[in-house]
Design an enzyme around this catalytic site. Structure first.
Site, short mmCIF file in Angstrom:
data_model
loop_
_atom_site.label_atom_id
_atom_site.label_comp_id
_atom_site.label_asym_id
_atom_site.label_seq_id
_atom_site.Cartn_x
_atom_site.Cartn_y
_atom_site.Cartn_z
N CYS A 1 1.04 -0.95 0.12
CA CYS A 1 0.11 0.17 0.23
C CYS A 1 0.91 1.19 -0.26
O CYS A 1 1.72 1.63 0.85
CB CYS A 1 -1.64 0.35 1.25
SG CYS A 1 -1.96 1.55 1.63
N VAL A 2 0.85 2.37 -1.12
CA VAL A 2 1.60 2.65 -0.97
C VAL A 2 1.05 4.39 -0.65
O VAL A 2 1.86 5.49 0.16
CB VAL A 2 1.28 3.99 -3.12
CG1 VAL A 2 2.30 2.82 -3.46
CG2 VAL A 2 -0.06 4.75 -3.13
#
Length: 410
Positions: free
Chosen positions: A264-265
């Site tokens: 997840c960025v």
């Protein structure tokens, strides 16, 4: 080192006051630009590396380097939102272009397989700035009570606590010691034997010769070959280890993670077995807090209208700058909330079918899964045991495995 000194990337001691000195690449680029000549290859990259190395702030034990990706959200987000509050058309253009710019930057970093703090800093600073605008522009109007402010603040604190837990270890597999790593990517269970002509061959340990008088040796050899095939399937050549079921290697983190869901960025970390529950909690608290804050703001600015109607039709929103800024922030929050709501929906559907994002992506690639609910979820059928069992499995993630008795082992 004093507070303004630091050791640069070349190992030399320098000072913050010399940030614009001794940059031969910059001097050469300026000279070529003034003389209308083309830049040498790689010059812009070297200048960017120099700028990122010299971008520091004074600190007690020496100047601390600032990550360049942290700067754009801190500087551009307040400017863009305040400019968007000047006129309706400006707000329409800016609020339409912001998601496009964020998606473009995500595509750029994802293609280069780079880790960045841009999205995490954008999310955290957006929360802080929205909360600041709410306290400064909405609360003084007198339509929001203290209990509502406390409820909104508690939701924000709970969301940050869950986010802090989600930022911790997602379930990294321990890498073997350097002296214990198999050399040349050799799988465990393989040994090298010598031959009379000096060449080497690979044999499977425990495999018997096929010249045995009965079929037991051949059966054992076939079993060992099947085990070796399973090891080959779960073997990670980069981490030099055998991964357990549902584990995966993250190319951005460079580690293998137990029950890897995705990288997840927005938290700049992987979502795996140890932090998946905290990730869902953070998304849920964000959704509740954001919707509650949007509702309170719209009830204050556009009184007498329901929040959904006021979001699209609020005649007095641009009557003064305070209302315009609050209304612009509401629309910004609504866009972000819609994106996070889609992510939360996909996560909840995947949990209900006991499938991870990584497994769904592999199933689509290998054409081994079923598209359900209009393609929102990919059911692999491998771990799906029913709605209640799937959620029970998810809620038990990260717990210690049950101890097996001696009778069970025997």
């Amino acid at each position: 080192l004093c507070c303004c000194e630091y050791v640069d990337r070349r190992g030399e001691r320098t000072h913050l006051a010399a940030c614009c000195c001794d940059c031969e690449d910059l001097d050469e680029c300026c000279e070529r630009w003034l003389t209308c000549r083309s830049l040498p290859p790689g010059a812009l990259g070297r200048i960017a590396d120099t700028v990122s190395d010299r971008l520091r702030v004074p600190w007690l034990a020496g100047a601390v380097k600032i990550n360049v990706s942290l700067v754009p959200p801190l500087l551009l987000l307040p400017v863009f939102l305040q400019v968007a509050a000047l006129h309706f058309l400006l707000g329409l253009v800016i609020l339409t272009s912001l998601p496009a710019v964020v998606l473009w930057y995500y595509y750029l970093t994802h293609r280069r397989k780079e880790r960045t703090l841009f999205f995490l800093s954008l999310g955290l600073f957006s929360l802080g700035y929205m909360y600041y605008v709410f306290l400064r522009e909405v609360v003084p109007r007198g339509h929001v009570g203290p209990s509502q402010v406390v409820a909104l603040t508690c939701g924000l604190v709970l969301m940050l606590a869950a986010l802090s837990r989600a930022k911790q270890d997602p379930g990294y597999l321990p890498t073997p010691a350097s002296e214990g790593k198999p050399s040349s990517g050799r799988l465990p269970g393989e040994s090298v034997r010598g031959t009379c002509n000096g060449l080497h061959g690979v044999t499977t340990s425990g495999a018997a010769s096929s010249r045995a008088p009965n079929g037991e040796a051949k059966g054992y050899s076939r079993m060992a070959a099947e085990e070796l095939a399973s090891v080959r399937k779960d073997w990670c050549a980069k981490c030099q280890l055998v991964r357990p079921a549902r584990a995966g290697h993250c190319r951005l983190c460079g580690r293998c993670v137990r029950r890897l869901d995705h990288h997840c960025v927005w938290i700049n970390s992987c979502v795996g077995e140890q932090n998946h529950q905290a990730f869902i909690l953070a998304l849920s608290f964000f959704m509740l807090t954001s919707v509650y804050g949007i509702t309170l703001t719209l009830h204050t600015i556009c009184r007498g209208r329901t929040p959904f109607v006021a979001l699209f039709y609020c005649p007095g929103a641009y009557s003064d700058y305070s209302s315009a800024l609050s209304f612009t922030c509401v629309w910004y929050c609504a866009i972000v909330t819609a994106g996070m709501g889609y992510i939360l929906l996909i996560q909840l559907l995947n949990i209900s079918y006991n499938v991870t994002e990584r497994e769904a992506r592999l199933a689509l690639r290998d054409d081994t899964g079923r598209r359900l609910l209009g393609g929102l979820v990919i059911d692999t059928g491998q771990y799906n045991r029913g709605f209640l069992c799937n959620w029970g499995h998810f809620l038990s993630l990260g717990s210690s495995p049950p101890q097996r008795s001696a009778e069970d082992i025997v």
